[in-house]
Design a protein around this motif. Structure first.
Motif, PDB file in Angstrom:
ATOM      1  N   THR A 128       0.833  -1.199   0.000  1.00 28.80           N
ATOM      2  CA  THR A 128       0.000   0.000   0.000  1.00 28.80           C
ATOM      3  C   THR A 128       0.870   1.252   0.000  1.00 28.80           C
ATOM      4  O   THR A 128       2.084   1.190   0.229  1.00 28.80           O
ATOM      5  CB  THR A 128      -0.909   0.036   1.236  1.00 28.80           C
ATOM      6  N   CYS A 160      -3.242  11.911  -1.676  1.00 26.54           N
ATOM      7  CA  CYS A 160      -3.680  10.537  -1.946  1.00 26.54           C
ATOM      8  C   CYS A 160      -4.338   9.895  -0.721  1.00 26.54           C
ATOM      9  O   CYS A 160      -4.275   8.681  -0.539  1.00 26.54           O
ATOM     10  CB  CYS A 160      -2.487   9.674  -2.385  1.00 26.54           C
ATOM     11  N   ARG A 162      -7.314   9.151   0.157  1.00 26.08           N
ATOM     12  CA  ARG A 162      -8.348   8.137  -0.047  1.00 26.08           C
ATOM     13  C   ARG A 162      -7.745   6.790  -0.460  1.00 26.08           C
ATOM     14  O   ARG A 162      -8.342   5.736  -0.214  1.00 26.08           O
ATOM     15  CB  ARG A 162      -9.330   8.627  -1.105  1.00 26.08           C
ATOM     16  N   TYR A 163      -6.574   6.827  -1.080  1.00 22.74           N
ATOM     17  CA  TYR A 163      -5.988   5.598  -1.627  1.00 22.74           C
ATOM     18  C   TYR A 163      -4.754   5.138  -0.852  1.00 22.74           C
ATOM     19  O   TYR A 163      -4.071   4.220  -1.288  1.00 22.74           O
ATOM     20  CB  TYR A 163      -5.591   5.823  -3.093  1.00 22.74           C
ATOM     21  N   ASP A 165      -4.218   3.376   1.683  1.00 20.35           N
ATOM     22  CA  ASP A 165      -4.163   1.979   2.117  1.00 20.35           C
ATOM     23  C   ASP A 165      -4.529   1.014   0.996  1.00 20.35           C
ATOM     24  O   ASP A 165      -4.939  -0.126   1.240  1.00 20.35           O
ATOM     25  CB  ASP A 165      -5.084   1.782   3.329  1.00 20.35           C
ATOM     26  N   THR A 166      -4.358   1.491  -0.228  1.00 21.66           N
ATOM     27  CA  THR A 166      -4.567   0.681  -1.433  1.00 21.66           C
ATOM     28  C   THR A 166      -3.213   0.369  -2.060  1.00 21.66           C
ATOM     29  O   THR A 166      -2.317   1.217  -2.057  1.00 21.66           O
ATOM     30  CB  THR A 166      -5.434   1.458  -2.458  1.00 21.66           C
ATOM     31  N   ARG A 170      -2.367   0.024  -8.196  1.00 22.17           N
ATOM     32  CA  ARG A 170      -3.653   0.540  -8.666  1.00 22.17           C
ATOM     33  C   ARG A 170      -3.656   2.063  -8.771  1.00 22.17           C
ATOM     34  O   ARG A 170      -4.671   2.669  -9.081  1.00 22.17           O
ATOM     35  CB  ARG A 170      -4.780   0.068  -7.740  1.00 22.17           C
ATOM     36  N   TYR A 171      -2.524   2.692  -8.489  1.00 26.18           N
ATOM     37  CA  TYR A 171      -2.416   4.148  -8.592  1.00 26.18           C
ATOM     38  C   TYR A 171      -2.197   4.547 -10.046  1.00 26.18           C
ATOM     39  O   TYR A 171      -1.582   3.820 -10.825  1.00 26.18           O
ATOM     40  CB  TYR A 171      -1.234   4.674  -7.775  1.00 26.18           C
ATOM     41  N   SER A 172      -2.649   5.728 -10.402  1.00 27.29           N
ATOM     42  CA  SER A 172      -2.269   6.301 -11.692  1.00 27.29           C
ATOM     43  C   SER A 172      -0.826   6.779 -11.601  1.00 27.29           C
ATOM     44  O   SER A 172      -0.261   6.900 -10.507  1.00 27.29           O
ATOM     45  CB  SER A 172      -3.187   7.476 -12.044  1.00 27.29           C
ATOM     46  N   MET A 175      -0.654   9.926  -9.443  1.00 29.60           N
ATOM     47  CA  MET A 175      -0.751   9.659  -8.008  1.00 29.60           C
ATOM     48  C   MET A 175       0.563   9.087  -7.475  1.00 29.60           C
ATOM     49  O   MET A 175       1.007   9.442  -6.382  1.00 29.60           O
ATOM     50  CB  MET A 175      -1.895   8.678  -7.735  1.00 29.60           C
ATOM     51  N   THR A 176       1.175   8.209  -8.255  1.00 32.51           N
ATOM     52  CA  THR A 176       2.440   7.609  -7.832  1.00 32.51           C
ATOM     53  C   THR A 176       3.515   8.670  -7.668  1.00 32.51           C
ATOM     54  O   THR A 176       4.264   8.673  -6.687  1.00 32.51           O
ATOM     55  CB  THR A 176       2.903   6.547  -8.858  1.00 32.51           C
TER      56      THR A 176
END
Length: 427
Positions: A128, A160, A162-163, A165-166, A170-172, A175-176
């Motif tokens: 994550t 980021c 919202r994401y 803990d994802t 799966r990030y764009s 976002m990365t």
């Protein structure tokens, strides 16, 4: 390094690569290197190789991506590194970050280096965002307690939440980069190394990132090495710039001097290669293409445009079929590649016709709107209703000459760069 202010020093850095399918050499080459090494002699392949000019076909299977690079960076300095694609900028940063080793030379540093070289560098896709923050912090030598103290700031800056803990797979890409930059900036390395990856982020994030880098260098006294093709960002952020071409340092000086030299050389290349005319050998696989473009000012073909004059671009379009709803337009940018304006026939509600074969399209601007003296680049784009486009970046370099537009006895030479009264038409 005797000077306490020097935090990084590159001494005679060179990097050689072997071209072809086998990048690490052959058994015979390895044996030759081994035999010379045990006899205390120099590597025989250091004497061969050509400069890294990617546009020409050479005779040697060895190239020098970098050749005899020497420079020093002081604590708290923001050093820009610029040059064309393939000049050796990224190779230099990889050596500074110890991703790869130099063929010759030595890098001396004081303190930790955090690198942001490619999208997702150092991230594990299955972990994550939160887990990757701790992983990257550990790689930088931070304790869990130190990382925990900074993690809320990192997450907030990255945007980021919202994401977080994802898994990052799966990030764009944007976002990365946001998360990677936040980790590199907030975990307090002494040296921050950043390649062109910030270009992946949106305008809002780029502004935040540049502001953070300014805070890092000016407020916190840490060092930043910044590679970018965005000349406006380099000018705003860097106190000194190194220009690299074909693996060698061409110039190292104050930012303003190096940028002026670099942009002047680019203009010369464009003017010498095209002489104001863009010609295209149309690929038979393409549906259409721009064959030729000419610029006119007050009816005469030229590359010098007077403010307030009648400015015309004539384009010859070659197409294998009749196009429905074609779009033809131009963009104008300054010598720092900052876009100033764009317009096309769709914007002004006018249609153009492109038949099978050769068609002529012209764009006319009455009262040319730019009046600040200087050199500008024109980008041309042409497309059809299906969304297929041909984009010709830096097709021309034009020189704008200010005039007494309002008949007041004064030239318009201030920092504002647009005249409000203008007429644009297509035919």
């Amino acid at each position: 390094m005797k000077d306490k202010d020097i935090i990084l020093k590159a001494e005679n850095i060179s990097k050689q690569y072997r071209l072809g399918l086998v990048g690490t050499g052959t058994i015979s080459h390895d044996l030759n290197r081994w035999w010379n090494r045990i006899r205390g002699k120099e590597d025989p392949y250091l004497k061969v190789g050509e400069s890294n000019d990617r546009s020409t076909k050479g005779s040697s299977e060895y190239v020098w991506a970098l050749k005899d690079i020497n420079f020093e960076v002081k604590r708290g300095e923001v050093l820009g590194i610029i040059g064309k694609n393939g000049a050796g900028k990224s190779t230099l940063l990889k050596i500074l970050s110890k991703v790869t080793g130099p063929t010759t030379g030595e890098i001396k540093t004081r303190g930790r280096i955090a690198s942001l070289l490619e999208v997702g560098t150092g991230f594990h896709g299955e972990m994550t965002g939160r887990e990757n923050i701790f992983l990257n912090g550990a790689i930088l030598g931070m304790t869990k307690k130190e990382i925990t103290a900074k993690i809320d700031e990192i997450i907030e800056f990255s945007g980021c939440q919202r994401y977080i803990d994802t898994p990052v797979k799966r990030y764009s890409s944007g976002m990365t980069v946001r998360l990677a930059f936040a980790v590199a900036a907030f975990l307090e390395p002494e040296i921050l190394v950043i390649d062109e990856v910030l270009a992946v982020g949106d305008a809002e994030f780029q502004k935040k990132a540049i502001g953070k880098m300014q805070d890092i260098s000016r407020g916190e006294g840490r060092t930043v090495l910044f590679v970018s093709h965005n000349m406006a960002a380099v000018e705003k952020l860097c106190s000194r710039v190194i220009l690299i071409n074909k693996g060698e340092i061409v110039m190292s000086d104050k930012t303003s001097k190096v940028l002026k030299f670099y942009l002047d050389e680019e203009k010369k290349e464009i003017l010498n290669s095209q002489s104001g005319i863009y010609n295209l050998d149309l690929d038979n696989k393409k549906k259409f293409g721009v064959k030729r473009v000419d610029i006119y000012c007050d009816g005469e073909r030229t590359d010098k445009i007077k403010s307030g004059s009648s400015f015309q671009i004539k384009a010859s379009i070659v197409s294998h079929m009749k196009l429905f709803g074609p779009e033809f337009g131009i963009g104008i940018s300054n010598d720092q590649e900052v876009s100033l304006m764009r317009f096309n026939n769709i914007h002004v509600g006018q249609s153009i016709e492109v038949e099978e074969g050769l068609s002529e399209v012209s764009l006319i601007i009455d009262d040319f709107p730019l009046y600040k003296k200087g050199n500008y680049f024109i980008n041309i784009y042409f497309g059809d209703a299906a969304g297929d486009y041909e984009i010709i970046n830096n097709a021309f370099s034009i020189c704008v000459e200010p005039v007494d537009f309002f008949k007041s006895g004064r030239l318009l030479e201030d920092d504002h760069n647009q005249i409000t009264h203008r007429k644009i038409k297509f035919n």
